[in-house]
Design an enzyme around this catalytic site. Structure first.
Site, PDB file in Angstrom:
ATOM      1  N   GLU A  44     -16.762 -19.805 -65.336  1.00  0.00           N
ATOM      2  CA  GLU A  44     -16.560 -19.589 -66.913  1.00  0.00           C
ATOM      3  C   GLU A  44     -17.056 -18.215 -67.492  1.00  0.00           C
ATOM      4  O   GLU A  44     -17.871 -17.572 -66.636  1.00  0.00           O
ATOM      5  CB  GLU A  44     -17.132 -20.937 -67.615  1.00  0.00           C
ATOM      6  CG  GLU A  44     -16.672 -22.174 -67.343  1.00  0.00           C
ATOM      7  CD  GLU A  44     -17.057 -23.366 -67.903  1.00  0.00           C
ATOM      8  OE1 GLU A  44     -18.042 -23.408 -68.666  1.00  0.00           O
ATOM      9  OE2 GLU A  44     -16.348 -24.583 -67.787  1.00  0.00           O
ATOM     10  N   ASN A  45     -16.651 -18.210 -68.520  1.00  0.00           N
ATOM     11  CA  ASN A  45     -16.893 -16.805 -69.442  1.00  0.00           C
ATOM     12  C   ASN A  45     -17.072 -16.974 -70.707  1.00  0.00           C
ATOM     13  O   ASN A  45     -16.036 -17.946 -71.271  1.00  0.00           O
ATOM     14  CB  ASN A  45     -15.518 -15.973 -68.941  1.00  0.00           C
ATOM     15  CG  ASN A  45     -16.019 -14.512 -69.464  1.00  0.00           C
ATOM     16  OD1 ASN A  45     -15.835 -14.159 -70.658  1.00  0.00           O
ATOM     17  ND2 ASN A  45     -16.312 -13.878 -68.567  1.00  0.00           N
ATOM     18  N   GLU A  55     -10.117 -24.627 -57.929  1.00  0.00           N
ATOM     19  CA  GLU A  55      -8.968 -24.397 -57.053  1.00  0.00           C
ATOM     20  C   GLU A  55      -8.722 -22.774 -56.947  1.00  0.00           C
ATOM     21  O   GLU A  55      -8.226 -22.443 -55.766  1.00  0.00           O
ATOM     22  CB  GLU A  55      -7.892 -25.244 -57.479  1.00  0.00           C
ATOM     23  CG  GLU A  55      -7.948 -26.683 -57.595  1.00  0.00           C
ATOM     24  CD  GLU A  55      -8.662 -26.995 -59.100  1.00  0.00           C
ATOM     25  OE1 GLU A  55      -9.542 -26.332 -59.593  1.00  0.00           O
ATOM     26  OE2 GLU A  55      -8.314 -28.149 -59.551  1.00  0.00           O
ATOM     27  N   CYS A  89      -3.447 -24.391 -62.109  1.00  0.00           N
ATOM     28  CA  CYS A  89      -3.788 -24.490 -60.761  1.00  0.00           C
ATOM     29  C   CYS A  89      -2.528 -25.395 -60.031  1.00  0.00           C
ATOM     30  O   CYS A  89      -2.249 -24.608 -58.643  1.00  0.00           O
ATOM     31  CB  CYS A  89      -5.161 -25.169 -60.553  1.00  0.00           C
ATOM     32  SG  CYS A  89      -6.451 -24.259 -61.133  1.00  0.00           S
TER      33      CYS A  89
HETATM   34  N1  THU Z   1     -11.956 -27.092 -63.957  1.00  0.00           N
HETATM   35  C1  THU Z   1     -11.378 -26.687 -62.703  1.00  0.00           C
HETATM   36  O1  THU Z   1     -12.238 -25.871 -62.274  1.00  0.00           O
HETATM   37  N2  THU Z   1     -10.667 -27.305 -61.886  1.00  0.00           N
HETATM   38  C2  THU Z   1      -9.933 -28.340 -62.515  1.00  0.00           C
HETATM   39  O2  THU Z   1      -9.078 -28.903 -61.974  1.00  0.00           O
HETATM   40  C3  THU Z   1      -9.874 -28.654 -63.813  1.00  0.00           C
HETATM   41  C4  THU Z   1     -10.790 -28.048 -64.861  1.00  0.00           C
HETATM   42  C5  THU Z   1     -12.747 -26.377 -64.748  1.00  0.00           C
HETATM   43  C6  THU Z   1     -12.331 -25.309 -65.721  1.00  0.00           C
HETATM   44  C7  THU Z   1     -13.376 -25.414 -66.854  1.00  0.00           C
HETATM   45  O3  THU Z   1     -14.341 -24.342 -66.047  1.00  0.00           O
HETATM   46  C8  THU Z   1     -14.052 -26.687 -66.824  1.00  0.00           C
HETATM   47  O4  THU Z   1     -13.545 -27.022 -65.629  1.00  0.00           O
HETATM   48  C9  THU Z   1     -13.656 -27.307 -67.838  1.00  0.00           C
HETATM   49  O5  THU Z   1     -12.114 -27.343 -68.168  1.00  0.00           O
END
Ligand code: THU
Length: 133
Positions: A44-45, A55, A89
Site C-alpha cells: 500500500e501507499n 496478485e 487483477c
Molecule cells: N487486495 C489484494 O492485494 N488483493 C485482492 O485480491 C483484494 C485486495 C489488497 C489491496 C489493498 O491493499 C487491500 O487489499 C484492501 O483493499
C-alpha cells in the site's frame, strides 16, 4: 509444489504484506506451467491509488523474470471471506492466462476455487483490437 503447498505459500505471504492503511493483508502464489512459483503481497501507499495488490505483485515478478505461462494462482486474505481477486487483477491475469485456476482462501485456509472465466466473463482482450499487418 503441490496444491496444498501453493495454498500455504500464499497464506504465508500475508506476513510480508505492507498494509498500514487497510490492515487487510493479502498473499499470493502464482504457479507457472513449468512449475516455477512466484509470490506476492499487497503493497500500500499513502497516496492510496499507487497501492498494488498481491496478485499483481506476483505477476510483475513473474513477467519481469521471463515467465508468462500461468496455470494456477492461490490468493489468501484475512477474515472469513474467500479472497477473490479485484477487478483490476482479474483483467491483468486474463492478459496472460484466460484459463487460469484461481484458488481463493480465507484466513482459516478454507478455499473456493473458480476459473478466471467465471470471475471475468466477457472480458476485454486483444481480440477486440485491430490486427497488426
Ligand atoms: N487486495 C489484494 O492485494 N488483493 C485482492 O485480491 C483484494 C485486495 C489488497 C489491496 C489493498 O491493499 C487491500 O487489499 C484492501 O483493499
Amino acid at each position: 509444489m503441490t496444491r496444498e503447498e501453493l495454498k500455504s505459500t500464499a497464506m504465508a505471504m500475508r506476513k510480508r504484506a505492507y498494509c498500514p492503511y487497510s490492515h487487510f493483508a493479502v498473499g499470493a502464489a502464482l504457479e507457472c506451467r513449468d512449475g516455477t512459483v512466484f509470490t506476492g503481497c499487497n503493497i500500500e501507499n499513502a497516496g492510496y491509488s499507487p497501492t498494488i495488490c498481491a496478485e499483481r505483485t506476483a505477476v510483475a515478478k513473474a513477467v519481469s523474470e521471463g515467465h508468462t505461462d500461468f496455470v494456477r494462482i492461490a490468493v489468501a486474505g484475512g477474515g472469513d471471506n474467500f479472497c477473490v481477486p479485484c477487478g483490476v487483477c482479474r483483467q491483468v491475469l486474463q492478459e496472460f492466462a484466460p484459463d487460469l485456476e484461481v484458488i481463493c482462501l480465507n484466513e482459516q485456509g478454507q478455499e473456493l476455487t473458480l476459473s478466471l472465466r467465471e470471475l471475468l466473463p466477457h472480458g476485454f482482450d486483444r481480440s477486440f483490437l485491430p490486427q497488426e499487418s
